[in-house]
Design a protein around this motif. Structure first.
Motif, PDB file in Angstrom:
ATOM      1  N   ARG A  56      12.262  -6.584  10.974  1.00 32.28           N
ATOM      2  CA  ARG A  56      11.032  -5.963  11.400  1.00 32.28           C
ATOM      3  C   ARG A  56       9.865  -6.509  10.577  1.00 32.28           C
ATOM      4  O   ARG A  56       9.997  -6.746   9.387  1.00 32.28           O
ATOM      5  CB  ARG A  56      11.117  -4.445  11.233  1.00 32.28           C
ATOM      6  N   THR A  57       8.745  -6.659  11.237  1.00 37.25           N
ATOM      7  CA  THR A  57       7.562  -7.154  10.553  1.00 37.25           C
ATOM      8  C   THR A  57       7.034  -6.081   9.609  1.00 37.25           C
ATOM      9  O   THR A  57       6.873  -4.920   9.991  1.00 37.25           O
ATOM     10  CB  THR A  57       6.477  -7.536  11.572  1.00 37.25           C
ATOM     11  N   ALA A  58       6.781  -6.460   8.357  1.00 34.42           N
ATOM     12  CA  ALA A  58       6.266  -5.505   7.372  1.00 34.42           C
ATOM     13  C   ALA A  58       4.840  -5.113   7.728  1.00 34.42           C
ATOM     14  O   ALA A  58       4.025  -5.946   8.128  1.00 34.42           O
ATOM     15  CB  ALA A  58       6.315  -6.117   5.980  1.00 34.42           C
ATOM     16  N   LYS A  59       4.555  -3.819   7.620  1.00 32.24           N
ATOM     17  CA  LYS A  59       3.226  -3.302   7.912  1.00 32.24           C
ATOM     18  C   LYS A  59       2.642  -2.662   6.664  1.00 32.24           C
ATOM     19  O   LYS A  59       3.367  -2.032   5.896  1.00 32.24           O
ATOM     20  CB  LYS A  59       3.301  -2.267   9.044  1.00 32.24           C
ATOM     21  N   PRO A  60       1.337  -2.810   6.460  1.00 37.49           N
ATOM     22  CA  PRO A  60       0.723  -2.176   5.283  1.00 37.49           C
ATOM     23  C   PRO A  60       0.681  -0.663   5.426  1.00 37.49           C
ATOM     24  O   PRO A  60       0.446  -0.132   6.520  1.00 37.49           O
ATOM     25  CB  PRO A  60      -0.687  -2.774   5.260  1.00 37.49           C
ATOM     26  N   LEU A  61       0.931   0.037   4.344  1.00 39.49           N
ATOM     27  CA  LEU A  61       0.900   1.493   4.311  1.00 39.49           C
ATOM     28  C   LEU A  61      -0.015   1.953   3.194  1.00 39.49           C
ATOM     29  O   LEU A  61      -0.148   1.283   2.158  1.00 39.49           O
ATOM     30  CB  LEU A  61       2.308   2.067   4.082  1.00 39.49           C
ATOM     31  N   LYS A  62      -0.633   3.114   3.398  1.00 35.17           N
ATOM     32  CA  LYS A  62      -1.381   3.727   2.311  1.00 35.17           C
ATOM     33  C   LYS A  62      -0.408   4.142   1.225  1.00 35.17           C
ATOM     34  O   LYS A  62       0.728   4.526   1.501  1.00 35.17           O
ATOM     35  CB  LYS A  62      -2.145   4.945   2.819  1.00 35.17           C
ATOM     36  N   ILE A  63      -0.877   4.105  -0.001  1.00 34.54           N
ATOM     37  CA  ILE A  63       0.028   4.398  -1.119  1.00 34.54           C
ATOM     38  C   ILE A  63       0.551   5.822  -1.040  1.00 34.54           C
ATOM     39  O   ILE A  63       1.665   6.117  -1.477  1.00 34.54           O
ATOM     40  CB  ILE A  63      -0.676   4.126  -2.464  1.00 34.54           C
ATOM     41  N   ALA A  64      -0.229   6.730  -0.457  1.00 33.86           N
ATOM     42  CA  ALA A  64       0.221   8.112  -0.329  1.00 33.86           C
ATOM     43  C   ALA A  64       1.300   8.252   0.738  1.00 33.86           C
ATOM     44  O   ALA A  64       2.055   9.229   0.738  1.00 33.86           O
ATOM     45  CB  ALA A  64      -0.960   9.017  -0.010  1.00 33.86           C
ATOM     46  N   GLU A  65       1.385   7.281   1.681  1.00 36.96           N
ATOM     47  CA  GLU A  65       2.361   7.357   2.765  1.00 36.96           C
ATOM     48  C   GLU A  65       3.717   6.763   2.391  1.00 36.96           C
ATOM     49  O   GLU A  65       4.684   6.905   3.135  1.00 36.96           O
ATOM     50  CB  GLU A  65       1.818   6.627   3.999  1.00 36.96           C
ATOM     51  N   ILE A  66       3.772   6.068   1.262  1.00 39.58           N
ATOM     52  CA  ILE A  66       5.025   5.434   0.843  1.00 39.58           C
ATOM     53  C   ILE A  66       5.964   6.488   0.280  1.00 39.58           C
ATOM     54  O   ILE A  66       5.587   7.268  -0.599  1.00 39.58           O
ATOM     55  CB  ILE A  66       4.754   4.332  -0.201  1.00 39.58           C
ATOM     56  N   GLU A  67       7.177   6.524   0.807  1.00 41.11           N
ATOM     57  CA  GLU A  67       8.159   7.503   0.353  1.00 41.11           C
ATOM     58  C   GLU A  67       8.786   7.063  -0.962  1.00 41.11           C
ATOM     59  O   GLU A  67       9.118   5.898  -1.150  1.00 41.11           O
ATOM     60  CB  GLU A  67       9.254   7.691   1.410  1.00 41.11           C
ATOM     61  N   ASN A  68       8.958   8.032  -1.843  1.00 36.96           N
ATOM     62  CA  ASN A  68       9.611   7.755  -3.122  1.00 36.96           C
ATOM     63  C   ASN A  68      11.121   7.700  -2.909  1.00 36.96           C
ATOM     64  O   ASN A  68      11.707   8.619  -2.344  1.00 36.96           O
ATOM     65  CB  ASN A  68       9.279   8.835  -4.155  1.00 36.96           C
ATOM     66  N   SER A  69      11.713   6.614  -3.392  1.00 40.55           N
ATOM     67  CA  SER A  69      13.170   6.485  -3.317  1.00 40.55           C
ATOM     68  C   SER A  69      13.691   6.211  -4.719  1.00 40.55           C
ATOM     69  O   SER A  69      13.532   5.113  -5.253  1.00 40.55           O
ATOM     70  CB  SER A  69      13.581   5.341  -2.377  1.00 40.55           C
ATOM     71  N   PRO A  70      14.263   7.207  -5.385  1.00 43.39           N
ATOM     72  CA  PRO A  70      14.727   7.014  -6.749  1.00 43.39           C
ATOM     73  C   PRO A  70      15.820   5.947  -6.844  1.00 43.39           C
ATOM     74  O   PRO A  70      16.693   5.856  -5.988  1.00 43.39           O
ATOM     75  CB  PRO A  70      15.267   8.391  -7.150  1.00 43.39           C
ATOM     76  N   GLN A  71      15.738   5.122  -7.903  1.00 43.14           N
ATOM     77  CA  GLN A  71      16.719   4.069  -8.117  1.00 43.14           C
ATOM     78  C   GLN A  71      17.949   4.657  -8.815  1.00 43.14           C
ATOM     79  O   GLN A  71      17.870   5.116  -9.946  1.00 43.14           O
ATOM     80  CB  GLN A  71      16.116   2.948  -8.979  1.00 43.14           C
ATOM     81  N   ASN A  72      19.065   4.670  -8.107  1.00 43.44           N
ATOM     82  CA  ASN A  72      20.308   5.150  -8.696  1.00 43.44           C
ATOM     83  C   ASN A  72      20.963   4.002  -9.458  1.00 43.44           C
ATOM     84  O   ASN A  72      21.424   3.032  -8.864  1.00 43.44           O
ATOM     85  CB  ASN A  72      21.246   5.671  -7.608  1.00 43.44           C
TER      86      ASN A  72
END
Length: 454
Positions: A56-72
């Motif tokens: 999928r083509t990467a799309k720009p997102l607002k920083i507030a819209e980026i979901e946090n995914s903790p690094q396990n």
């Protein structure tokens, strides 16, 4: 027909030139530019076309819209390595481990491969499977999840990866790999860059951690282009003298943690043993009272250490006094000697001064300044410092004793190891706690001299 391109690379720094020249304009080295034939056929992905997923083509997102995914993070089973990595292996990360030949890089990673609870593929381009098995039986005879592959061609390595689907991959070493997409010898600038790029793409797409072993140059830096260190996520350096049993693991770059942590190992016949309390090995167990020795409380990242500093002051024989330091900055040593000469009145200008930090480690913490001065004065006066006294303070150019950061942790470590007194700056802000150690606050060098030598 494939397009063939000839380029010139500096074998020292990796700079690229359109034609040959005698001196590299980037690093200044002579006769390091060599021609490499680069062939660029149509590149194929490491996956087969049938298994390739639609991208999928990467799309720009607002920083507030980026979901946090903790690094396990994955626990490697080696506490010292986990500390340096920042808590363990991050899935999809690429780690580069460098060090002197014979220092124990392959031993460390093979030992981790045998301890991990994940399926590990250990790829070696330098040793046969029989040689690795002999070493593995000495380290850990029982290991059901470790696969050994002796291969240097990246395309063949990826085929085996698709077959067994490992969870962790270790490459020993990146300088031995070569790709069909580049027509140059293994270890050349273009081959290292291409092979690393293929491994990075694989690691990010499959979320598989990859660990690379890298050779180093005679100056001690990792061989290959400097861009190699920028491409990977973590750069670890394995240090130590092959004539000594202790090894030190440092992080020079870490996108997932601190670069100030330190791991210490002891080389034994059965592999590398973790040293959980490094202060015990960095302080000698000599019962005799010897002059020129002082103990300092230092910090490596979040880890407090007690180190022993040895100094030798003698009359200069050849007229010009010598200034030599092992594990300590010589320029800072000269500055402290000038402070002693100017502010405290000690005539050391015509004397040789030799300084050594025991254990083979290098320290740049300014908190050891006071211990350095105490060791120099002890050797100059030939008066020993009591073994139950340690130091934790910086020395300024005016001869004042300056406070250092996190002095409370240093005091706790000194108390834990049984020291009776610790000398700190008078300006240090120490919270009121029930310490069982005598905290001596000094303001200038004269106070230290009167306290130690009367």
């Amino acid at each position: 027909m494939a397009k063939v391109k000839s380029t010139f690379y500096c074998q020292n720094c990796g700079s690229q030139y359109s034609k040959w020249q005698g001196k590299c304009s980037s690093c200044g080295e002579w006769n390091t530019i060599a021609e490499e034939i680069v062939e660029k056929p149509d590149k194929k992905d490491w996956k087969s076309p049938t298994d390739r997923e639609a991208k999928r083509t990467a799309k720009p997102l607002k920083i507030a819209e980026i979901e946090n995914s903790p690094q396990n993070r994955w626990n490697t089973g080696n506490n010292e390595l986990d500390r340096v990595l920042g808590g363990g292996l991050v899935p999809g990360s690429l780690t580069l481990l460098g060090g002197e030949p014979g220092i124990g890089k392959s031993t460390l990673l093979l030992q981790i491969s045998l301890q991990l609870n994940y399926k590990v593929l250990y790829v070696s381009g330098e040793e046969s499977q029989q040689q690795i098995k002999m070493r593995a039986e000495r380290i850990n005879p029982v290991a059901a999840n470790c696969y050994i592959l002796t291969e240097t061609k990246t395309q063949n390595i990826f085929r085996q990866i698709e077959a067994i689907e490992p969870e962790v991959i270790i490459i020993d070493s990146i300088q031995t790999l070569h790709s069909d997409y580049i027509e140059s010898a293994p270890g050349s600038i273009s081959q290292i860059r291409e092979c690393t790029a293929e491994l990075i793409k694989f690691a990010k797409e499959t979320n598989t951690p990859v660990i690379l072993i890298g050779h180093i140059t005679k100056e001690g830096s990792i061989a290959g282009p400097k861009v190699l260190e920028h491409m990977v996520d973590t750069v670890l350096q394995f240090e130590g003298d092959r004539n000594h049993v202790y090894r030190i693991l440092r992080a020079h770059k870490n996108r997932f943690g601190s670069t100030h942590e330190l791991g210490i190992y002891e080389m034994q016949g059965s592999g590398l043993r973790e040293v959980s309390n490094p202060s015990e090995i960095l302080i000698s167990k000599n019962d005799e009272d010897l002059s020129g020795t002082a103990i300092s409380a230092t910090l490596e990242g979040m880890r407090p250490l007690m180190i022993e500093i040895q100094a030798l002051v003698s009359t200069a024989v050849y007229g010009t006094p010598q200034r030599s330091a092992t594990g300590y900055n010589v320029k800072r040593l000269n500055m402290l000697l000038a402070v002693l000469e100017k502010r405290a009145g000690f005539r050391l200008g015509a004397k040789d001064v030799f300084l050594n930090i025991t254990g083979g480690i290098s320290v740049d913490d300014p908190a050891i300044d006071l211990a350095v001065i105490a060791a120099i004065l002890s050797s100059n006066e030939d008066i020993s410092i009591p073994k139950d006294i340690c130091f934790a303070a910086e020395v300024g150019l005016a001869g004042e004793i300056r406070p250092v950061t996190r002095v409370e942790q240093r005091i706790i470590e000194a108390e834990k190891l049984g020291f009776a007194s610790i000398l700190v700056s008078k300006q240090s802000k120490i919270p009121k706690s029930n310490f069982n150690i005598n905290i001596v606050k000094v303001a200038k060098i004269e106070d230290v001299v009167s306290h130690l030598f009367g």
